[in-house]
Design an enzyme around this catalytic site. Structure first.
Site, PDB file in Angstrom:
ATOM      1  CB  ALA A 131      44.489  43.924  48.539  1.00  0.00           C
ATOM      2  CG  HIS A 132      44.979  39.609  45.867  1.00  0.00           C
ATOM      3  ND1 HIS A 132      44.289  38.874  44.936  1.00  0.00           N
ATOM      4  CD2 HIS A 132      44.995  40.876  45.407  1.00  0.00           C
ATOM      5  CE1 HIS A 132      43.914  39.644  43.958  1.00  0.00           C
ATOM      6  NE2 HIS A 132      44.329  40.862  44.204  1.00  0.00           N
ATOM      7  CG  ASN A 133      49.639  38.137  45.691  1.00  0.00           C
ATOM      8  OD1 ASN A 133      48.550  37.935  45.174  1.00  0.00           O
ATOM      9  ND2 ASN A 133      50.467  37.163  46.009  1.00  0.00           N
ATOM     10  NE  ARG A 190      43.834  31.445  50.431  1.00  0.00           N
ATOM     11  CZ  ARG A 190      44.011  30.813  51.619  1.00  0.00           C
ATOM     12  NH1 ARG A 190      43.321  31.186  52.670  1.00  0.00           N
ATOM     13  NH2 ARG A 190      44.860  29.838  51.727  1.00  0.00           N
ATOM     14  CD  GLN A 248      42.530  35.714  44.657  1.00  0.00           C
ATOM     15  OE1 GLN A 248      43.432  36.317  45.233  1.00  0.00           O
ATOM     16  NE2 GLN A 248      42.310  35.841  43.351  1.00  0.00           N
TER      17      GLN A 248
END
Lengths: 343, 343, 343
Positions: free
Chosen positions: A238-240, A217, A197
């Site tokens: 969550a990511h993005n 991240r 990540q």
């Protein structure tokens, strides 16, 4: 203790006063509990019944509610906003500490502004940048190269992972985690391989992040919260994920990876948003609903079901399981009836 | 290691023993795993099949199950309660430390009873009051003017925000946050203004609060947990919620602002409760249900739907989307058939 | 900064390269953002449209997608796995610290390997065992007799309660709590008596545990996570749950006590699993579904409902409440029609 006259309050809140402006006010309270030196408000019709008997010095309310009030009124077309402004006059101002508590550990490669405060038992790692007016409460962790914009506040026990960047006046409540690894896994013949990540988190100005909320991240690019986003407690981002400016998210919401939420949206408690979808601006999702596809039009959307007595619900739920059959039987009846007629 | 005879255990647990009271017991175990020096129990019918072959020194069970047991029995009309009492005899007693760990930071304006313990890396701020017998585990934060009643225990990494008051014997598990700001926002032409959260949290005696659970402070008055309330992990309790005495709430429940939950209620896992509603005493909500209106009558309520194979569920769900149409068509058929008959 | 040639990357990732192997690569990036010295990937068909215009040094993709790519390709039948391996080449390697930070407190009855790191403000209690290569990040708590297997990593603010055992290479993200008391209560005439939680938690090798996730200790025997289990953020795992090897659980899932989940399962976000049930290997549960009974067959299961515009949903939901009546009326019509025919 703060003490102000009604006239001073009316001026500060920019709301016209009807009544004696000389009355002294020392705080805010509910309609039911307000003493004659406290100001109150009516923003929820459920509480209108308390208007008649309130002892408050004055009540903040809408034009429509004003006639029913026996005490002085501050009239506002947005009583909730006016109340927020008035209450702020009486709220204890946040402590303006400066310096580093002797029990904190701050890397000598971190930059801490003179006008910032690092509380007891904090850890501030190398490369971190802490701007003027920042308050880092007790037992927080600020990871390597993390940046806290001016006047941001971490209340206590907050974790900012490496490289996370907060804008100005960001407020983070206890136990929140910003910049933990996203849940990136690749399936290698039944064993999960971790996908590194490598992105970070970018948090805009005036964002508020609730207690024990987590923001992962990005896998490659950053997870983004635009300016003015407000997150309640126990939320998972969550990511993005990208959350547009001035969107508010209530407690226990989960937002899956790479979802893109518009501006001025509201997500009520317990909502789930699937990954890789787009939600337009001004979309409102009601409590415990599930969004599995993109939403292109503003408006209100729901899929939550409200309780019934369990005995009834069990019947409904059993019928629901056979709904396909029921629909087929209806079609068959329709056909039959149509044939009978034709015959 | 604790060692007691069966006779001593029967007396301590106030449950009649059938069998040899001289047998020595050194612990508790499941029916399947118990050795001849361990006592076991039967409280869930799923495990009745292990009764016949158990090696336990004795089994705590109901009158009805007693005949099927080959080893000595402790008969109880509440085997779960009797088991809890017996297991407590063998549980390691909580460490009774006194003093302040040298790595803790305690404000000289805090009051800490001599007979209390403040663990490593704790922060205790000005005005905090910590009564006798309190245990504050490692890395906890006790905010300004917070009060911990006698014999309360914060296991580790707990945050008590300023002014929060805990009764006696309150047990708080790691990562819990009590007294974070409520999610109070006013919409000022598309920008959110923070509504100051001026109340606090009041927690009654014998309350238990699970790991990473969050309880927000009230907007004006206090958020209240009455005596004997039990909260599991990962629960969100919003501002001004009131939870009645002896109510138990399972994991992942979210309770929105100003909801008033009665006494002796149970909320199963993942339940959502909307704001500003009233739930009567002795109401039970089953798993993942959503409550959007007040509930005036005791009883069990549900709205959770259990899984089916996805292929079938997708069909059901597609039919559900057209349920309004289906109902209209049924009405049309009924009308037609009635007309045909009349004709 | 890492720099490798495409040929070196192809060899390291064991994927055939089509194109000039001499090109220098310094990192990974998305198709849209990649510069000519960065490698990219195509694993989600949503992003295929960016293939034509990408500036990447090369793209990791499947055989089927290769012809559409104008730049060099690394062909893989599992592009996600190949990407994970390539990205790992460019990910910053975790810091390999050794020793104990001066601000940490470590009991002199704990065993800490020389080749382990204990970060700032950590608390490590008596009897804890910390093996070689372990990284304990800032502000973590390691309880009495807890064991951390070699090369495990606690990122920050993690709590391991007493007696918890982690295998090797276990990765735990900030705010996670492992080994908190299970929610064991016995109803003694309307008052809850605590059932002592005497078991612990056993975590296998290569498990990953997300931010603010909580895992309760067993009531008598251990809560178990077998090797390779991956848990996302904000998950609640109750006492005596058993999760089989290589099962992945997404954010906000709640698993009730004594549930036994098989190997190679996936639970999507927000799923709820009731207690005391068995789920077979290779079962997949889709988002926000509720499992109330054992599942014996592999496959995909659902009960989540996706949003509709609220106005439509309110109609559907009102019809659903009368579904039992609707079904009865259909049966009546069927009977009537059948009688009419017979007549």
């Amino acid at each position: 203790m703060v003490a102000m006259t009604l006239a001073e309050i009316a001026t500060a809140a920019d709301a016209p006063l009807r009544g004696n402006g000389a009355v002294i006010v020392t705080g805010v309270a509910t309609l039911q509990k307000a003493r004659p030196d406290q100001i109150s408000f009516l923003t929820n019709p459920r509480y209108r019944k308390f208007l008649e008997s309130t002892q408050a010095a004055a009540v903040i309310l809408s034009q429509a509610d004003a006639p029913a009030c026996k005490v002085p009124v501050l009239v506002s077309d947005k009583p909730q906003v006016t109340y927020a402004r008035v209450a702020a006059l009486f709220a204890p101002s946040p402590v303006a500490c400066q310096g580093i508590h002797p029990s904190a550990w701050v890397s000598d490669q971190a930059q801490v502004a003179k006008e910032a405060w690092i509380g007891p038992h904090c850890t501030v790692e190398a490369g971190a940048v802490i701007e003027a007016g920042v308050f880092v409460g007790p037992n927080c962790v600020v990871g390597e190269n993390a940046v806290l914009g001016a006047h941001s506040r971490l209340i206590a026990q907050v974790t900012l992972c490496h490289g996370v960047r907060l804008g100005q006046r960001v407020l983070v409540h206890p136990g929140a985690v910003i910049g933990s690894d996203g849940f990136g896994l690749a399936d290698a013949d039944g064993r999960w391989i971790k996908v590194p990540q490598l992105g970070s988190v970018w948090v805009g100005d005036d964002v508020e992040i609730g207690a024990n909320t987590t923001i992962d991240r990005g896998a490659l690019e950053d997870t983004v919260l635009e300016e003015g986003v407000k997150l309640d407690n126990q939320i998972q981002v969550a990511h993005n994920v990208h959350i547009g400016a001035h969107t508010a998210v209530a407690g226990c919401v989960g937002i899956a990876g790479s979802a893109h939420i518009g501006r001025h949206c509201t997500l009520a408690g317990g909502v789930g948003i699937a990954g890789h979808l787009e939600i337009a601006d001004h979309v409102h999702i009601t409590g415990m609903s599930l969004v599995t596809k993109s939403i292109a039009k503003p408006g209100s959307y729901s899929s939550g079901l409200a309780v019934e007595p369990s005995r009834l619900w069990n019947k409904i739920s059993a019928r629901l399981r056979r709904l396909d059959d029921l629909a087929r039987r209806l079609v068959a009846l329709e056909a039959k009836l149509s044939t009978d007629r034709d015959a």
